[in-house]
Motif scaffolding. Structure first.
Motif, PDB file in Angstrom:
ATOM      1  N   ASN A   1     -26.388  99.842 -24.344  1.00  0.00           N
ATOM      2  CA  ASN A   1     -26.017  98.852 -23.169  1.00  0.00           C
ATOM      3  C   ASN A   1     -27.003  98.353 -22.538  1.00  0.00           C
ATOM      4  N   ILE A   2     -28.376  98.691 -22.365  1.00  0.00           N
ATOM      5  CA  ILE A   2     -29.333  98.205 -21.717  1.00  0.00           C
ATOM      6  C   ILE A   2     -30.389  97.603 -22.696  1.00  0.00           C
ATOM      7  N   ASN A   3     -29.712  97.329 -23.799  1.00  0.00           N
ATOM      8  CA  ASN A   3     -30.419  96.624 -24.813  1.00  0.00           C
ATOM      9  C   ASN A   3     -31.792  97.024 -25.451  1.00  0.00           C
ATOM     10  N   LYS A   4     -31.965  98.324 -25.370  1.00  0.00           N
ATOM     11  CA  LYS A   4     -32.960  99.059 -25.970  1.00  0.00           C
ATOM     12  C   LYS A   4     -32.870  99.561 -27.433  1.00  0.00           C
ATOM     13  N   ALA A   5     -31.724  99.408 -27.651  1.00  0.00           N
ATOM     14  CA  ALA A   5     -31.297  99.851 -29.015  1.00  0.00           C
ATOM     15  C   ALA A   5     -29.823  99.177 -29.652  1.00  0.00           C
ATOM     16  N   GLU A   6     -29.663  99.357 -30.977  1.00  0.00           N
ATOM     17  CA  GLU A   6     -28.540  98.843 -31.336  1.00  0.00           C
ATOM     18  C   GLU A   6     -28.272 100.051 -32.443  1.00  0.00           C
ATOM     19  N   GLU A   7     -26.677 100.200 -32.597  1.00  0.00           N
ATOM     20  CA  GLU A   7     -26.178 101.393 -33.374  1.00  0.00           C
ATOM     21  C   GLU A   7     -26.711 101.119 -34.706  1.00  0.00           C
ATOM     22  N   TYR A   8     -26.962 102.058 -35.162  1.00  0.00           N
ATOM     23  CA  TYR A   8     -27.372 102.111 -36.723  1.00  0.00           C
ATOM     24  C   TYR A   8     -26.199 102.898 -37.591  1.00  0.00           C
ATOM     25  N   LYS A   9     -25.634 101.859 -38.305  1.00  0.00           N
ATOM     26  CA  LYS A   9     -24.835 102.384 -39.454  1.00  0.00           C
ATOM     27  C   LYS A   9     -25.197 102.329 -40.837  1.00  0.00           C
ATOM     28  N   VAL A  10     -25.089 103.335 -41.587  1.00  0.00           N
ATOM     29  CA  VAL A  10     -25.480 103.312 -43.088  1.00  0.00           C
ATOM     30  C   VAL A  10     -24.352 102.704 -43.822  1.00  0.00           C
ATOM     31  N   GLU A  11     -24.831 101.455 -44.468  1.00  0.00           N
ATOM     32  CA  GLU A  11     -23.902 101.228 -45.296  1.00  0.00           C
ATOM     33  C   GLU A  11     -23.560 101.869 -46.731  1.00  0.00           C
ATOM     34  N   GLU A  12     -22.448 102.464 -46.948  1.00  0.00           N
ATOM     35  CA  GLU A  12     -22.031 103.073 -48.285  1.00  0.00           C
ATOM     36  C   GLU A  12     -22.487 102.227 -49.411  1.00  0.00           C
ATOM     37  N   PRO A  13     -23.018 102.781 -50.396  1.00  0.00           N
ATOM     38  CA  PRO A  13     -23.195 101.818 -51.601  1.00  0.00           C
ATOM     39  C   PRO A  13     -21.945 101.807 -52.253  1.00  0.00           C
ATOM     40  N   LYS A  14     -21.656 100.514 -52.639  1.00  0.00           N
ATOM     41  CA  LYS A  14     -20.420  99.874 -53.254  1.00  0.00           C
ATOM     42  C   LYS A  14     -20.236 100.754 -54.641  1.00  0.00           C
ATOM     43  N   VAL A  15     -19.332 101.386 -54.898  1.00  0.00           N
ATOM     44  CA  VAL A  15     -19.526 101.851 -56.107  1.00  0.00           C
ATOM     45  C   VAL A  15     -18.155 101.579 -56.997  1.00  0.00           C
ATOM     46  N   ASN A  16     -18.518 101.089 -58.288  1.00  0.00           N
ATOM     47  CA  ASN A  16     -17.161 100.528 -59.076  1.00  0.00           C
ATOM     48  C   ASN A  16     -16.806 101.742 -59.746  1.00  0.00           C
TER      49      ASN A  16
END
Length: 93
Positions: A34-49
């Protein structure tokens, strides 16, 4: 909550540099965002066929894949028959 710091800041009395990815309590993470010191970090799961292209596999590849599933495939059968056996053994996804 994982956040990526956009600017250097103090967290719990510890100086933390910009670009760091840290795990903080959820309320602290929301405050930093909210105070623009960080952004939420989300790990993208690898796409698995989940299902390989059986048509492109050789009969030996199909036999090996079947072994991984716990199947005993007879490679004297046709490729179509092997594919059918594998497809009936794996759950529909």
């Amino acid at each position: 909550m994982k956040v990526k710091l956009l600017r250097s800041t103090m967290i719990a009395g510890t100086p933390t540099s910009a670009g760091s990815i840290i795990d903080v309590e959820e309320h602290i993470g929301f405050m930093l965002v909210n105070i623009n010191k960080a952004e939420e970090y989300k790990v993208e799961e690898p796409k698995v066929n989940k299902r390989p292209n059986f048509e492109r596999m050789t009969k030996l590849n199909l036999e090996s894949y079947g072994k991984d599933l716990g199947l005993e495939l007879d490679i004297t059968k046709t490729k179509t028959e092997l594919i059918t056996e594998i497809e009936t053994a794996i759950p529909n996804t």
